[in-house]
Write an enzyme that holds these catalytic residues in place. Structure first.
Site, PDB file in Angstrom:
ATOM      1  N   ARG A 129      10.571  -9.368  12.292  1.00 30.16           N
ATOM      2  CA  ARG A 129       9.119  -9.411  12.127  1.00 30.16           C
ATOM      3  C   ARG A 129       8.791  -9.521  10.643  1.00 30.16           C
ATOM      4  O   ARG A 129       9.344  -8.793   9.809  1.00 30.16           O
ATOM      5  CB  ARG A 129       8.486  -8.153  12.716  1.00 30.16           C
ATOM      6  CG  ARG A 129       7.065  -7.880  12.228  1.00 30.16           C
ATOM      7  CD  ARG A 129       6.365  -6.818  13.044  1.00 30.16           C
ATOM      8  NE  ARG A 129       5.302  -6.163  12.305  1.00 30.16           N
ATOM      9  CZ  ARG A 129       4.152  -6.710  11.937  1.00 30.16           C
ATOM     10  NH1 ARG A 129       3.918  -7.986  12.237  1.00 30.16           N
ATOM     11  NH2 ARG A 129       3.245  -6.024  11.264  1.00 30.16           N
ATOM     12  N   GLY A 184       5.312  -9.304   8.690  1.00 29.62           N
ATOM     13  CA  GLY A 184       3.892  -9.091   8.885  1.00 29.62           C
ATOM     14  C   GLY A 184       3.285  -8.243   7.789  1.00 29.62           C
ATOM     15  O   GLY A 184       3.899  -7.998   6.748  1.00 29.62           O
ATOM     16  N   ASP A 224      -3.160  -3.900   2.309  1.00 30.26           N
ATOM     17  CA  ASP A 224      -4.256  -3.011   1.925  1.00 30.26           C
ATOM     18  C   ASP A 224      -3.715  -1.591   1.890  1.00 30.26           C
ATOM     19  O   ASP A 224      -2.585  -1.341   2.314  1.00 30.26           O
ATOM     20  CB  ASP A 224      -5.433  -3.124   2.893  1.00 30.26           C
ATOM     21  CG  ASP A 224      -5.016  -2.823   4.323  1.00 30.26           C
ATOM     22  OD1 ASP A 224      -5.162  -1.669   4.735  1.00 30.26           O
ATOM     23  OD2 ASP A 224      -4.539  -3.737   5.027  1.00 30.26           O
TER      24      ASP A 224
END
Length: 237
Positions: free
Chosen positions: A87, A89, A205
């Protein structure tokens, strides 16, 4: 052809990158793979197979959340014989020392999802990365001089929840590096079916430093460090 993937047998490589965003899959195929061919457009979940440094590699979007990645990873493993799934991401930082654009390698993934408990109601099973992939990714990132953190992450079923927001910050005090939405499911399926899985995240973030942020376009097109590490890890001997 599986229920959610239109590829024919042999069109998907046995090693694959799995971004959540299908447009990030398109970006990776166009910018990192040679001779990339699209094998899936069902539900606009784009998938491509090409070559990276002479090695046959695929990339495909998974969508957001544990149910979505579980569907695609299950079919990739069981219908198409994929053996290595990484993954790539985004995640939100839960630590003061983990900043936007830095990498997190998920050594393990806690989760508030009950999906795994459908299979194992009596146990809270730890969901852990494949150590070989984790070790290779860490050393590759270090060789490329990328700021990289290794540790636990939280795979959450909820994105907007004031109650969970405060609880997630408390997890950060326990050393949990970041929160995302898919790694635990990928690790569970890796253990269940005996294949290698890893989650590499870019911090997009921060829950502890809200002023650190990125735009949707940046998240789609500029987080190339994790893409490089993911691809290099897939082909490492």
């Amino acid at each position: 052809m599986s229920i959610h993937i239109s590829a024919k047998p042999g069109e998907i490589a046995d090693k694959i990158l799995l971004p959540g965003d299908p447009l990030r899959a398109k970006f990776i195929a166009e910018n990192f793979l040679e001779d990339a061919v699209c094998f899936n457009e069902v539900r606009n979940m784009f998938g491509y197979t090409g070559t990276y440094k002479g090695h046959r590699v695929s990339v495909m979007g998974t969508g957001m959340g544990i149910p979505s990645i579980s569907i695609y990873a299950h079919e990739l493993i069981n219908e198409y014989g994929v053996k290595k799934l990484i993954r790539v991401g985004t995640a939100g930082s839960l630590n003061e020392d983990v900043h936007v654009r830095e990498l997190v390698l998920a050594q393990a993934a806690a989760t508030n999802s009950r999906m795994i408990n459908i299979d194992w109601p009596e146990y809270d099973l730890p969901q852990i990365a494949d150590f070989d992939l984790l070790d290779k990714a860490y050393h590759i990132a270090k060789e490329l001089n990328m700021t990289t953190h290794v540790g636990n992450v939280l795979s959450s079923d909820s994105f907007y929840s004031p109650k969970l927001f405060s609880r997630n910050l408390e997890l950060g005090q326990l050393g949990v590096k970041a929160v995302e939405m898919e790694a635990a499911a990928l690790y569970y399926l890796g253990a269940k079916f005996g294949v290698q899985t890893l989650a590499i995240m870019t911090i997009s973030d921060s829950l502890v430093n809200p002023e650190e942020d990125t735009t949707a376009e940046e998240r789609q097109n500029t987080f190339t460090d994790m893409m490089k590490v993911g691809l290099e890890t897939l082909i490492a001997e």
